[in-house]
Design a protein around this motif. Structure first.
Motif, PDB file in Angstrom:
ATOM      1  N   VAL A  68       0.859  -1.187   0.000  1.00 31.35           N
ATOM      2  CA  VAL A  68       0.000   0.000   0.000  1.00 31.35           C
ATOM      3  C   VAL A  68       0.892   1.232   0.000  1.00 31.35           C
ATOM      4  O   VAL A  68       1.751   1.394   0.865  1.00 31.35           O
ATOM      5  N   GLU A  69       0.683   2.096  -0.976  1.00 28.73           N
ATOM      6  CA  GLU A  69       1.382   3.385  -0.992  1.00 28.73           C
ATOM      7  C   GLU A  69       0.447   4.441  -1.561  1.00 28.73           C
ATOM      8  O   GLU A  69       0.230   4.510  -2.760  1.00 28.73           O
ATOM      9  N   SER A  70      -0.101   5.232  -0.659  1.00 35.87           N
ATOM     10  CA  SER A  70       0.081   5.106   0.777  1.00 35.87           C
ATOM     11  C   SER A  70      -1.287   5.134   1.443  1.00 35.87           C
ATOM     12  O   SER A  70      -2.286   5.530   0.836  1.00 35.87           O
ATOM     13  N   LEU A  71      -1.290   4.728   2.717  1.00 33.86           N
ATOM     14  CA  LEU A  71      -2.450   4.960   3.581  1.00 33.86           C
ATOM     15  C   LEU A  71      -2.188   6.300   4.251  1.00 33.86           C
ATOM     16  O   LEU A  71      -1.356   6.400   5.154  1.00 33.86           O
ATOM     17  N   PRO A  72      -2.863   7.371   3.803  1.00 26.73           N
ATOM     18  CA  PRO A  72      -2.462   8.719   4.236  1.00 26.73           C
ATOM     19  C   PRO A  72      -2.624   8.950   5.735  1.00 26.73           C
ATOM     20  O   PRO A  72      -3.597   8.498   6.344  1.00 26.73           O
ATOM     21  N   VAL A  73      -1.663   9.657   6.295  1.00 29.53           N
ATOM     22  CA  VAL A  73      -1.747  10.145   7.669  1.00 29.53           C
ATOM     23  C   VAL A  73      -2.235  11.583   7.586  1.00 29.53           C
ATOM     24  O   VAL A  73      -1.603  12.428   6.943  1.00 29.53           O
ATOM     25  N   ILE A  88      -6.773   8.333  13.883  1.00 27.85           N
ATOM     26  CA  ILE A  88      -5.894   7.206  14.227  1.00 27.85           C
ATOM     27  C   ILE A  88      -6.706   5.917  14.339  1.00 27.85           C
ATOM     28  O   ILE A  88      -6.293   4.855  13.838  1.00 27.85           O
ATOM     29  N   VAL A  89      -7.873   6.000  14.977  1.00 28.62           N
ATOM     30  CA  VAL A  89      -8.742   4.818  15.071  1.00 28.62           C
ATOM     31  C   VAL A  89      -9.106   4.326  13.672  1.00 28.62           C
ATOM     32  O   VAL A  89      -9.066   3.119  13.381  1.00 28.62           O
ATOM     33  N   ASN A  90      -9.438   5.249  12.781  1.00 30.34           N
ATOM     34  CA  ASN A  90      -9.800   4.878  11.409  1.00 30.34           C
ATOM     35  C   ASN A  90      -8.603   4.298  10.658  1.00 30.34           C
ATOM     36  O   ASN A  90      -8.753   3.368   9.853  1.00 30.34           O
ATOM     37  N   TRP A  91      -7.417   4.849  10.917  1.00 32.50           N
ATOM     38  CA  TRP A  91      -6.203   4.345  10.269  1.00 32.50           C
ATOM     39  C   TRP A  91      -5.963   2.890  10.686  1.00 32.50           C
ATOM     40  O   TRP A  91      -5.638   2.042   9.853  1.00 32.50           O
ATOM     41  N   ILE A  92      -6.140   2.606  11.962  1.00 33.78           N
ATOM     42  CA  ILE A  92      -5.960   1.237  12.463  1.00 33.78           C
ATOM     43  C   ILE A  92      -7.010   0.302  11.872  1.00 33.78           C
ATOM     44  O   ILE A  92      -6.699  -0.835  11.471  1.00 33.78           O
ATOM     45  N   THR A  93      -8.247   0.777  11.767  1.00 34.56           N
ATOM     46  CA  THR A  93      -9.297  -0.041  11.152  1.00 34.56           C
ATOM     47  C   THR A  93      -8.964  -0.338   9.696  1.00 34.56           C
ATOM     48  O   THR A  93      -9.116  -1.483   9.226  1.00 34.56           O
ATOM     49  N   SER A  94      -8.488   0.658   8.959  1.00 38.22           N
ATOM     50  CA  SER A  94      -8.080   0.449   7.568  1.00 38.22           C
ATOM     51  C   SER A  94      -6.943  -0.558   7.478  1.00 38.22           C
ATOM     52  O   SER A  94      -6.928  -1.425   6.599  1.00 38.22           O
ATOM     53  N   TYR A 108       3.850   4.925   4.225  1.00 33.75           N
ATOM     54  CA  TYR A 108       3.171   6.178   4.567  1.00 33.75           C
ATOM     55  C   TYR A 108       4.233   7.255   4.698  1.00 33.75           C
ATOM     56  O   TYR A 108       5.439   6.969   4.675  1.00 33.75           O
ATOM     57  N   ASN A 109       3.817   8.515   4.809  1.00 32.99           N
ATOM     58  CA  ASN A 109       4.795   9.567   5.088  1.00 32.99           C
ATOM     59  C   ASN A 109       4.268  10.491   6.164  1.00 32.99           C
ATOM     60  O   ASN A 109       3.065  10.501   6.466  1.00 32.99           O
ATOM     61  N   PHE A 110       5.160  11.251   6.766  1.00 31.88           N
ATOM     62  CA  PHE A 110       4.810  12.201   7.825  1.00 31.88           C
ATOM     63  C   PHE A 110       5.288  13.596   7.460  1.00 31.88           C
ATOM     64  O   PHE A 110       5.633  14.402   8.327  1.00 31.88           O
ATOM     65  N   MET A 111       5.304  13.911   6.169  1.00 29.48           N
ATOM     66  CA  MET A 111       5.690  15.238   5.723  1.00 29.48           C
ATOM     67  C   MET A 111       4.526  16.208   5.911  1.00 29.48           C
ATOM     68  O   MET A 111       3.411  15.901   5.493  1.00 29.48           O
ATOM     69  N   PRO A 112       4.745  17.353   6.512  1.00 29.40           N
ATOM     70  CA  PRO A 112       3.669  18.329   6.640  1.00 29.40           C
ATOM     71  C   PRO A 112       3.248  18.867   5.267  1.00 29.40           C
ATOM     72  O   PRO A 112       4.078  19.366   4.510  1.00 29.40           O
ATOM     73  N   ILE A 113       1.998  18.695   4.948  1.00 29.38           N
ATOM     74  CA  ILE A 113       1.350  19.286   3.770  1.00 29.38           C
ATOM     75  C   ILE A 113       1.904  18.743   2.458  1.00 29.38           C
ATOM     76  O   ILE A 113       1.176  18.212   1.621  1.00 29.38           O
TER      77      ILE A 113
END
Length: 405
Positions: A68-73, A88-94, A108-113
Motif C-alpha cells: 500500500v502506498e500510501s495509507l495517508p496520515v 488514528i482509530v480509522n487508520w488502524i481499522t483500515s 506512509y509519510n509524515f511530511m507536513p502538507i
C-alpha cells in the motif's frame, strides 16, 4: 528483491498490461479516491484487488496488490488537532481491513502538507528526455516573490535572495504561473483550485510546530499503530522527506539516518520500519545510502530505487532526477547491500526475507512524451529503470559472482 510497480488505479495511463510486459511481479497502489481520515472498507479494498487482477481483454493478470502506498496520515494527526484521535482509530481499522485482504506492507509519510516538491515537472535534458527537477533559485523566487510567505527573508542568504530576484525579474508570466502550479502540485488539491492565500493558510497551521514537536507526534502515532501492526503481521514503513531539507518554513523529521534511527529506537518493534528511498534521501550529499542499508537494513520493509544528480553539493541545492544508474547514488553498491540483507534474513528464517522494491520515478523517453502519464511515472522510463536494476540484481546474484570467479 520483489519487483513491484506503482499503479494509480483504473485512470492510470500506464495499464496493467503495460506493467505485465515490463515484467513486474506485484503492484503498489492505494485507494486515492477515499478522503484522508476515512476508513478503507473491505469492499473498496476488494474492488481495487479485482481491478488489478485482470488485463484489458479480461484475462487474468496474475498480479496482486502487495504494498500500500500510501495509507495517508492526516494533517490533523500530524498536528494533533481536530479529529486526530478518530483519524488514528480509522487508520488502524483500515490497516486491519488491508491485512484481512492479505496485504502485509503499508508505506506512509509524515511530511507536513507537501508530499514532494519540484520546480519543474518536465525539465529537458541534453538527450531530449525530460525529468522532474528542483531548482533552488526558482524555488526561492516562488517563496520570496510569488508566495511572499511571512518571515521568508530569514530563510535565504543574501546571495540566494539576489539570485532569486534576478531570476524572477526575467520570468515571463507564463513561467510564473507554471512555477506556482509545479510547487502546488505537491499540496492538497491542485494548482487550478488553490490560490497563494490558500497555500498560506495551510502553512499557518504549522506556525507553532517545531521539528521536535512533529517528531514527537510521529512517535506518538507509531506508539498507537505499531503494536497493532505487530500483532496482525503488518509491516509499516515511513517514506523520507522529499526533498530531505526544510522548505516553506515547515519542519522535517525523516531526512537522515539519524532521524530514522531515533524513530526506530523510540518505537522499537519490527513492524515499525523504513521505506528506503534512494532518490529522496539521495538529494542530500551527506546521506550514505548503501551504508544506511547495511546499518538499518533489519527494519527496511520497502525500497524505492531511483537516482538524482546533485547540481550543487550544499544542503538545499538544486538537483534533477537522473536515470537509475547515472546519479550520485552508487546503485550497484546499494543493490549489493540489499542482497546481503536478504541473504542474512533468509538464513535467519525470516518470512519477509524478500524485500519489495519498485523502480521509483523515471525519465520521460520515447513514447512517454505523448502518453502524458502521472508526473514522474512514465511507462518506458520506468521500464528502462527496472531493466537496469534487474540486470544488476541478476549479475550480483549469479554464481560466477557469488563464487568469487
Amino acid at each position: 528483491m520483489r519487483q513491484t510497480w506503482r499503479w494509480f488505479g483504473p485512470k492510470d495511463l500506464v495499464s496493467i498490461d503495460d506493467m505485465l510486459q515490463a515484467g513486474v511481479e506485484g503492484v503498489v497502489t492505494a485507494l486515492h479516491h477515499v478522503p484522508t481520515g476515512r476508513v478503507w472498507t473491505p469492499a473498496d479494498i476488494a474492488q481495487r484487488q479485482a481491478e488489478l487482477a485482470v488485463m484489458k481483454d479480461g484475462e487474468p493478470s496474475g498480479l496482486k496488490w502487495e504494498v500500500v502506498e500510501s495509507l495517508p496520515v492526516s494533517e490533523d494527526i500530524k498536528r494533533q488537532t481536530g479529529d486526530w484521535k478518530t483519524h488514528i482509530v480509522n487508520w488502524i481499522t483500515s490497516m486491519r481491513n488491508l491485512r484481512a485482504a492479505g496485504i502485509e506492507v503499508i508505506c506512509y509519510n509524515f511530511m507536513p502538507i507537501l508530499d514532494w516538491t519540484r520546480t519543474d515537472l518536465s525539465y529537458r535534458l541534453a538527450n531530449g528526455a525530460t525529468c522532474m527537477r528542483y531548482d533552488a533559485v526558482d524555488f526561492a523566487a516562488f517563496d520570496l516573490f510569488l508566495l511572499q510567505r511571512k518571515g521568508v527573508e530569514a530563510d535565504y542568504s543574501a546571495a540566494v535572495t539576489e539570485a532569486a530576484r534576478a531570476r524572477f525579474a526575467d520570468m515571463s508570466d507564463a513561467r510564473k504561473q507554471e512555477l506556482c502550479g509545479n510547487v502546488v502540485f505537491g499540496l492538497p488539491g491542485s494548482a487550478e483550485r488553490m490560490s497563494m492565500d490558500d497555500v498560506k493558510t495551510h502553512l499557518a497551521h504549522y506556525d507553532n510546530i517545531s521539528a521536535e514537536k512533529l517528531r514527537g507526534h510521529l512517535i506518538e502515532f507509531l506508539a498507537e499503530v505499531s503494536p497493532v501492526a505487530q500483532e496482525i503481521g503488518m509491516r509499516l514503513c515511513c517514506h523520507p522527506d522529499d526533498p530531505p531539507f526544510p522548505l516553506l518554513g515547515l519542519p522535517r523529521v525523516m531526512s537522515t539516518e539519524a532521524d530514522y534511527k531515533s524513530v526506530m529506537d523510540a518505537v522499537n518493534l519490527p513492524a515499525n520500519g523504513i521505506t528506503l528511498c534512494t532518490g529522496s534521501l539521495g538529494a542530500r550529499a551527506d546521506n550514505d545510502l548503501p551504508g544506511m542499508m547495511k546499518r538499518l537494513g533489519d527494519r527496511v520493509h520497502f525500497l524505492h530505487l531511483r537516482n538524482v544528480t546533485l547540481e550543487e553539493r550544499q544542503l538545499g541545492g538544486s538537483f534533477h532526477e537522473a536515470a537509475h544508474l547515472e546519479g550520485n547514488t552508487d546503485m550497484v553498491a546499494m543493490i549489493a547491500a540489499v542482497l546481503a540483507e536478504q541473504t542474512r534474513r533468509k538464513a535467519a528464517g525470516r518470512a519477509d526475507w524478500q524485500i519489495p522494491m519498485r523502480p521509483d520515478h523515471g525519465q520521460n523517453i520515447l513514447d512517454d512524451h505523448t502518453r502524458k502519464a502521472q508526473p514522474g511515472y512514465p511507462a518506458i522510463g520506468r521500464l528502462k529503470g527496472l531493466a537496469e536494476l534487474r540486470g544488476i540484481m541478476t549479475a550480483l546474484s549469479h554464481p560466477a559472482v557469488t563464487a568469487g570467479v
